[in-house]
Motif scaffolding. Structure first.
Motif, mmCIF file in Angstrom:
data_model
loop_
_atom_site.group_PDB
_atom_site.id
_atom_site.type_symbol
_atom_site.label_atom_id
_atom_site.label_comp_id
_atom_site.label_asym_id
_atom_site.label_seq_id
_atom_site.Cartn_x
_atom_site.Cartn_y
_atom_site.Cartn_z
ATOM 1 N N LEU A 548 -89.657 24.533 35.335
ATOM 2 C CA LEU A 548 -89.894 24.534 36.482
ATOM 3 C C LEU A 548 -88.693 24.881 37.381
ATOM 4 N N THR A 549 -87.525 23.988 37.172
ATOM 5 C CA THR A 549 -86.315 24.209 37.853
ATOM 6 C C THR A 549 -85.702 25.558 37.719
ATOM 7 N N ARG A 550 -85.715 26.275 36.624
ATOM 8 C CA ARG A 550 -85.136 27.488 36.153
ATOM 9 C C ARG A 550 -85.809 28.529 37.036
ATOM 10 N N GLN A 551 -87.110 28.465 36.947
ATOM 11 C CA GLN A 551 -88.090 29.374 37.687
ATOM 12 C C GLN A 551 -87.800 29.318 39.372
ATOM 13 N N HIS A 552 -87.808 28.016 39.846
ATOM 14 C CA HIS A 552 -87.391 28.075 41.213
ATOM 15 C C HIS A 552 -86.136 28.518 41.453
ATOM 16 N N ASP A 553 -84.857 28.070 40.654
ATOM 17 C CA ASP A 553 -83.671 28.792 40.785
ATOM 18 C C ASP A 553 -83.599 30.175 40.905
ATOM 19 N N GLN A 554 -84.270 30.968 40.126
ATOM 20 C CA GLN A 554 -84.391 32.407 39.766
ATOM 21 C C GLN A 554 -84.931 32.989 41.045
#
Length: 957
Positions: A548-554
């Protein structure tokens, strides 16, 4: 046969007659068998057995034993009786004791033993060699005497050289190296009188330093001590070394000995016919005897062409002397002993077969100990001490005495050795022993040495055999117990006992460990089951949160890049800061390329009307442009990304510059004027360029190194620029098109050429022979001739299909294809390699791609750089990993009609992409070299030293 026997006086008091009569009586007690029947069981001929009982002479001990054994008599009793008669009958059966001109007494022939200095009066046949060697020693302080085994070199040294040296009043010292040659030498030298006449040091059997001495360091010190004693300025020592010829190469490996071989070697040559006659006849004549002419003729014929024959000859003559007829040595006596070839073997065999079975096993053990096995050389004799034998066994002492009486073994105090190596080569039985189990003999040698060490250490248990060594010794010793001494058997027994105890302790520790491991395994399984449940649950939760964090950062990073693209034209600094924030938030290739591109928008130098860029120095610090009115040299200041003109090249109105190239060191510049040729300039001082030579008429060229240049088109020419003002033409190569591409290797021996029209070929030329260049390899490549670059042995070749082939041309006859770089954009117009050859930059129209080629088989894209890029690229890597590109960003026909030059810097890797966060800072900006960062905040502007990103240092506000 009985009727032919001579009549013997039954009442005679002659011990020899009584001995013969008793032999006859023994035969009658056995049933009076015929001599033919006895010969079948005794192993000797009828004639020999009949002669033994004739009373004409004392038979040999071997014949006596065989006769008594065949008749069923008491062999030990007859042996004692024979030994009682032997001293009184020391002469041969053919002696005529008491006759006028008697020849009784010691034999004038020494047999297998070498002549000693005391034997000089019966040393014949070497007068010329002795004189020549004496003169050589008088002239040179060190002489190496070479001779084949059995050539008589030891006798020449001892009875020839030493005897003559001692006759002049000189002192001498003779020694053999043994296992510890340095100790032997120092001990003998210490006992010598240091004053008086010159000292002659003779080292006989010098090959023992290679066959017996196992310590390489001691061998080296021994040789050095000998040579130092001989060559010292105040030395009164002369050194003579006696070496077997098959050890010549061993001597040559020592630098000091090699020098002596060049100036002081002496070869013992085979004897001539006349010398052999002297050896045969003169000792006998000196003793008052004669030699049959037929015997001399036969012996000379037997010796001619036979290597190593002298000890065999001496032994055969000694045995013939024992069987002489009155005062004459006869051909019949010579043939009876077996001649030169069989005399040694016959003597050894007679002595050996005269021993009982147990004594024969002891004799075999002794002979095997007295031989050093050769490794690439012949087997040699080995000197041992009596401590290596089990002399507590009275049978061993008896066996040793019999072997020494027969002169097969020589005893010198407590040292033993085979009398001569001829016994090793010519006694078939000994040869068979050495052949049947050579590996086993080496195991025995190692066991003997290990036992000696163990005993010298007071039988320290740490010196016992273990593991593989013990297993090999145990396997070999099965059935060979008689070959071992008592101390060796004890050593093996102690080693076996220690090994068994170690195995028992190991098994006990293993059982305890297995029990403990079993208990721990149960505990681990229980704890692991509980931990697995907990870890699985936690990992699932962490993975979900991370995704979830990686998707948000991307998503956030893509938004920042989009905003940076919108701001780059109006606020390049803000675009760079936004791209840097996107990379920190989501580091991947796209965000990395964004940082490099938007940083380049800031770190850019544009000069309108600066002219067309022609060349960029290899270090990226000097740019050459043509403004139409002149050729200028611009210094690209490091860290500031500014440029200024530092020099110029005069412009000629009818010559338009088309291209230029720097040498790898940037100290020479080649300018191409098309059909007008190319000029070479010295740019070591860019403020004052100096012309080096007249125009190259055969077209533009490429530097392979600071020294070599290749010019031309359809015919490529290689030049040597050692004297730049007068280049030397090295080779001219054919081509098929005027626009082929070529370069030369750094050593000037290899030319790489791309040539062809419909089919382009990559060719490798070997120009080591300047008169005849050779095409050693070629291969077709796709597309038209493209740019290529050579860094060391790494070759990169670009084609118009957006691919770059990588080759290793270390072996030009068979270059290795490493891999291919497939560009993301088509139309490669320029390539360059970093100084270390690990990064490759490829320029396309409007883009630059940087690839990591440290692993050529799997290259990967580091960054794609876009924006502010024209279609005439010049690229270079600086040593600080900065990629510099210069081109003309304004297309011809633009509204302004101006043509300018742009230079861009990309720091690889991008500056400041990792490190500690600086709190309270907004709008960060970096210096071009990546060492300084400026941040803005409500309190003003702060400068930071970020050379170590993990700990930025404030500089000033």
């Amino acid at each position: 046969m009985a009727r032919r026997e001579r009549f013997l006086d039954q009442d005679s008091t002659d011990p020899l007659v009584r001995f013969a009569l008793d032999l006859r009586a023994l035969r009658k007690q056995a049933g009076d068998p015929t001599y033919r029947t006895l010969a079948g069981s005794a192993g000797f001929s009828v004639t020999t057995l009949a002669a033994a009982a004739s009373g004409r002479g004392l038979p040999t001990l071997a014949v006596t034993r065989a006769y008594v054994r065949a008749c069923g008599g008491d062999v030990p009793a007859w042996e004692r009786r024979w030994h009682g008669l032997a001293p009184a009958r020391a002469t041969a059966p053919g002696d005529r004791t008491g006759e006028a001109g008697s020849t009784t007494g010691a034999s004038p022939y020494v047999g297998l033993a070498a002549f000693e200095p005391g034997d000089a009066d019966r040393f014949f046949g070497r007068a010329e060699a002795t004189a020549e060697l004496f003169d050589r020693v008088a002239e040179q302080c060190c002489v190496v005497v070479f001779g084949a085994s059995g050539s008589g070199k030891s006798s020449l040294l001892r009875a020839g050289l030493i005897a003559r040296w001692a006759g002049t009043g000189g002192r001498f010292l003779v020694l053999t190296p043994g296992e510890h040659p340095l100790t032997t030498y120092e001990t003998a030298l210490a006992a010598a009188d240091p004053s008086g006449a010159e000292l002659l040091v003779v080292v006989d059997q010098f090959e023992e330093v290679f066959t017996v001495c196992a310590d390489d360091a001691e061998r080296t010190r021994f040789i050095a001590a000998l040579l130092e004693a001989a060559h010292r300025a105040d030395s009164r020592v002369r050194v003579v070394l006696g070496v077997r010829t098959d050890f010549y190469s061993h001597c040559a490996q020592d630098p000091g000995l090699a020098r002596e071989l060049q100036r002081g070697q002496f070869l013992v040559c085979p004897m001539t016919t006349e010398q052999l006659r002297a050896v045969i006849t003169r000792p006998a004549v000196q003793a008052g005897a004669m030699v049959e002419t037929s015997l001399v003729t036969q012996i000379v014929a037997d010796c001619t062409g036979q290597p190593g024959v002298l000890p065999l000859l001496s032994h055969a003559l000694r045995e013939t002397w024992r069987r002489r007829s009155g005062a004459t040595l006869t051909l019949a006596g010579y043939q009876a002993v077996g001649g030169i070839v069989h005399a040694v073997a016959q003597t050894a065999e007679q002595v050996f077969t005269g021993l009982d079975e147990y004594e024969q096993r002891l004799a075999k053990s002794l002979f095997l100990r007295l031989v050093a096995l050769g490794d690439g050389t012949e087997d040699t004799k080995r000197r041992i001490t009596t401590a290596e034998l089990d002399l507590t066994d009275p049978r061993m002492a008896t066996t040793l005495r019999r072997l020494t009486e027969a002169r097969l073994v020589t005893a010198d105090h407590d040292r033993l050795e085979i009398t001569h190596e001829a016994l090793i080569r010519h006694w078939p039985r000994l040869g068979g022993w050495l052949t049947e189990d050579r590996d086993g003999l080496r195991v025995h040698r190692q066991l003997t040495a290990a036992t000696a060490v163990w005993d010298s250490l007071r039988q320290d248990p740490a010196a016992l055999y273990r593991g593989v060594q013990l297993a090999m010794a145990q396997q070999w010793s099965k059935g060979r117990d008689v070959l071992l001494t008592g101390i060796e058997r004890e050593f093996l027994a102690r080693s076996t006992q220690a090994e068994d105890q170690a195995r028992l302790l190991t098994r006990q520790r293993t059982r305890r460990l297995r029990t403990l491991v079993g208990m721990l395994s149960v505990l681990v399984l229980v704890a692991g089951s509980l931990a697995a449940v907990a870890i699985t649950s936690r990992q699932a939760a962490v993975a979900a949160a991370a995704a979830l964090t990686r998707q948000h950062d991307q998503v956030a990073a893509e938004g920042l890049l989009d905003r940076a693209a919108a701001e780059v034209q109006t606020d390049p600094a803000l675009a760079a800061q936004l791209s840097l924030a996107a990379y920190r938030l989501f580091p991947e290739q796209r965000t990395r390329s964004g940082v490099l591109n938007y940083a380049a928008a800031i770190h850019e130098w544009n000069a309108d009307a600066a002219g067309t860029p022609l060349a960029l120095s290899p270090d990226g610090r000097l740019l050459v442009t043509d403004s139409g009115t002149g050729i200028r040299l611009w210094a690209l200041a490091a860290g500031t990304h500014r440029a200024h003109v530092v020099g110029s090249v005069p412009h000629v109105a009818d010559r338009a510059a088309l291209d230029a190239e720097f040498s790898p060191d940037g100290r020479r510049l080649l300018i191409d004027f098309g059909a007008a040729g190319a000029d070479l300039w010295n740019t070591a001082d860019p403020t004052r360029p100096v012309p080096l030579r007249p125009t190259f008429d055969d077209g533009f060229g490429t530097f392979g190194s600071d020294r070599y240049l290749v010019t031309g088109g359809a015919r490529d020419t290689v030049w040597d620029l050692t004297d730049p003002g007068h280049p030397t033409r090295l080779a001219t190569l054919p081509g098929s098109t005027v626009d082929d591409t070529a370069t030369v290797s750094q050593d000037g021996h290899t030319v790489v050429q791309l040539d062809g029209e419909s089919t382009v070929h990559l060719r490798l030329w070997d120009i080591s022979d300047r008169q005849r260049p050779r095409l050693v390899w070629q291969a077709a490549v796709p597309g038209d001739s493209g740019p290529l670059v050579l860094r060391g042995s790494l070759l990169a070749v670009a084609t118009d299909t957006a691919t770059i082939q990588l080759w290793d041309i270390a072996h030009i006859a068979a270059p290795t294809y490493l891999g291919v770089v497939r560009g993301q954009a088509p139309g490669i117009v320029g390539i360059t390699l970093s100084p270390d050859g690990t990064e490759l930059a490829a320029a396309m129209v409007g883009a630059v791609e940087v690839w990591d080629v440290s692993t050529p088989a799997t290259p990967h894209l580091i960054a794609g750089l876009t924006g502010h890029l024209g279609d005439w690229p010049l690229m270079a890597f600086r040593s600080d990993s900065t990629l510099v590109r210069s081109d003309n960003p304004l297309e011809s026909g633009s509204p302004s009609g101006d043509e300018g030059t742009a230079v861009h810097w990309w720091q690889l890797p991008a500056p400041g992409l990792s490190g500690r966060t600086v709190d309270g800072a907004i709008s960060p900006a970096f210096s071009p070299d990546g060492r300084t960062m400026a941040t803005s905040s409500t309190g003003g502007t702060q400068l930071w030293d970020v050379r170590q990103p993990a700990s930025p240092v404030p500089l000033r506000s």
